[in-house]
Design a protein around this motif. Structure first.
Motif, PDB file in Angstrom:
ATOM      1  N   MET A  44     -30.409  83.730  -7.401  1.00 60.96           N
ATOM      2  CA  MET A  44     -30.047  82.406  -7.904  1.00 60.96           C
ATOM      3  C   MET A  44     -29.052  82.489  -9.057  1.00 60.96           C
ATOM      4  N   LYS A  45     -29.150  83.549  -9.860  1.00 63.63           N
ATOM      5  CA  LYS A  45     -28.201  83.731 -10.957  1.00 63.63           C
ATOM      6  C   LYS A  45     -26.793  83.908 -10.393  1.00 63.63           C
ATOM      7  N   TRP A  46     -26.671  84.703  -9.323  1.00 63.10           N
ATOM      8  CA  TRP A  46     -25.368  84.903  -8.684  1.00 63.10           C
ATOM      9  C   TRP A  46     -24.880  83.592  -8.087  1.00 63.10           C
ATOM     10  N   LEU A  47     -25.759  82.897  -7.388  1.00 65.87           N
ATOM     11  CA  LEU A  47     -25.373  81.651  -6.711  1.00 65.87           C
ATOM     12  C   LEU A  47     -25.012  80.566  -7.710  1.00 65.87           C
ATOM     13  N   ASP A  48     -25.754  80.473  -8.797  1.00 65.69           N
ATOM     14  CA  ASP A  48     -25.528  79.404  -9.773  1.00 65.69           C
ATOM     15  C   ASP A  48     -24.247  79.583 -10.587  1.00 65.69           C
ATOM     16  N   SER A  49     -23.613  80.733 -10.426  1.00 69.51           N
ATOM     17  CA  SER A  49     -22.337  80.942 -11.125  1.00 69.51           C
ATOM     18  C   SER A  49     -21.153  80.366 -10.331  1.00 69.51           C
ATOM     19  N   LYS A  50     -21.438  79.801  -9.150  1.00 67.49           N
ATOM     20  CA  LYS A  50     -20.387  79.302  -8.274  1.00 67.49           C
ATOM     21  C   LYS A  50     -20.256  77.785  -8.361  1.00 67.49           C
ATOM     22  N   GLU A  51     -19.188  77.260  -7.759  1.00 69.37           N
ATOM     23  CA  GLU A  51     -18.955  75.822  -7.715  1.00 69.37           C
ATOM     24  C   GLU A  51     -19.780  75.189  -6.596  1.00 69.37           C
ATOM     25  N   PRO A  52     -20.099  73.884  -6.709  1.00 69.74           N
ATOM     26  CA  PRO A  52     -20.843  73.205  -5.640  1.00 69.74           C
ATOM     27  C   PRO A  52     -20.140  73.321  -4.281  1.00 69.74           C
ATOM     28  N   ASN A  53     -20.936  73.548  -3.253  1.00 67.87           N
ATOM     29  CA  ASN A  53     -20.462  73.620  -1.856  1.00 67.87           C
ATOM     30  C   ASN A  53     -19.433  74.719  -1.615  1.00 67.87           C
ATOM     31  N   SER A  54     -19.457  75.775  -2.422  1.00 72.37           N
ATOM     32  CA  SER A  54     -18.414  76.804  -2.314  1.00 72.37           C
ATOM     33  C   SER A  54     -18.887  78.095  -1.659  1.00 72.37           C
ATOM     34  N   VAL A  55     -20.179  78.218  -1.385  1.00 74.24           N
ATOM     35  CA  VAL A  55     -20.729  79.472  -0.847  1.00 74.24           C
ATOM     36  C   VAL A  55     -21.246  79.239   0.567  1.00 74.24           C
ATOM     37  N   ILE A  56     -20.907  80.141   1.472  1.00 70.39           N
ATOM     38  CA  ILE A  56     -21.442  80.058   2.822  1.00 70.39           C
ATOM     39  C   ILE A  56     -22.540  81.108   2.991  1.00 70.39           C
ATOM     40  N   TYR A  57     -23.649  80.675   3.563  1.00 72.57           N
ATOM     41  CA  TYR A  57     -24.803  81.553   3.763  1.00 72.57           C
ATOM     42  C   TYR A  57     -24.798  82.038   5.207  1.00 72.57           C
ATOM     43  N   VAL A  58     -24.886  83.350   5.400  1.00 70.61           N
ATOM     44  CA  VAL A  58     -24.788  83.964   6.729  1.00 70.61           C
ATOM     45  C   VAL A  58     -26.081  84.714   7.028  1.00 70.61           C
ATOM     46  N   CYS A  59     -26.814  84.248   8.028  1.00 73.71           N
ATOM     47  CA  CYS A  59     -28.078  84.894   8.370  1.00 73.71           C
ATOM     48  C   CYS A  59     -28.400  84.626   9.836  1.00 73.71           C
TER      49      CYS A  59
END
Length: 219
Positions: A44-59
């Motif tokens: 969450m620390k890594w994710l929360d350093s990003k802008e809203p709607n800017s990360v794509i989750y691949v699973c």
């Protein structure tokens, strides 16, 4: 007449779900599924350093495992897309293969700060519900499909077997919140399938993350 109307004619019907919405606290979301391979605080620390709607989750769920060639193509596609990403890698069908054999040269160095690779199990519900997450590349298993829909995320659909191809139709043609990567061959089990090329993966990722189509899907 839709499916629910049909079942109401045949028998009394109660509609349940999506049950993933009952998990509202961080602790509940973290405990969904198996124990995470990464500390949820670090994730969450890594994710929360990003802008809203800017990360794509691949699973791709708990069963499907890629060949070294497909992992290599996927890595290059994610990098070429220019998007920030969290990629969950379960393993490789080539048992003797290791990361250095299928990773493009210097891949982890090049994506440092832009991509997070989780080997094993991820706190998926927590990641999907985070406002920083902007899209989901999924195998279209029902739990993952409903998780992505419940979180309001555009999806790249990449089915492998069983009912996943029907779930892809639900996401792409009925809800119109998904973009198909182009996987066509149904398999009897989680075995190796023809390699989906990097160009197709990159194109689908871009379609749900940037541009007018992405805005339309998100709306």
């Amino acid at each position: 007449m839709d499916h629910l109307d049909h079942f109401r004619i045949l028998r009394r019907t109660w509609q349940l779900g999506p049950v993933s919405l009952c998990n509202r606290s961080i602790e509940d979301k973290v405990q969904r599924g198996k124990k995470s391979s990464i500390d949820e605080y670090d994730c969450m620390k890594w994710l929360d350093s990003k802008e809203p709607n800017s990360v794509i989750y691949v699973c791709f769920g708990s069963i499907a495992i890629f060949s070294a060639a497909q992992l290599h193509e996927t890595a290059l596609a994610l990098e070429a897309s220019g998007q920030q990403f969290i990629w969950v890698v379960r393993g490789c069908t080539d048992r003797e293969s290791n990361d250095h054999e299928w990773f493009p040269k210097d891949f982890e160095t090049r994506i440092e700060g832009k991509g997070l690779i989780i080997r094993g199990w991820a706190p998926q519900v927590l990641i999907l519900d985070r406002r920083l997450t902007g899209g989901f590349v999924t195998h279209c298993g029902w739990n993952s499909t409903m998780g992505g829909i419940s979180a309001g995320l555009p999806m790249v659909t990449w089915p492998f077997f069983a009912e996943q191809f029907f779930n892809e139709i639900f996401a792409t043609q009925i809800l119109k919140t998904g973009v198909a990567v182009g996987a066509k061959q149904r398999r009897e089990a989680a075995s190796v399938s023809p390699v989906v090329k990097r160009e197709a993966i990159e194109k689908a990722v871009r379609q749900i993350m940037v541009g007018e189509k992405a805005k339309e899907i998100r709306n």
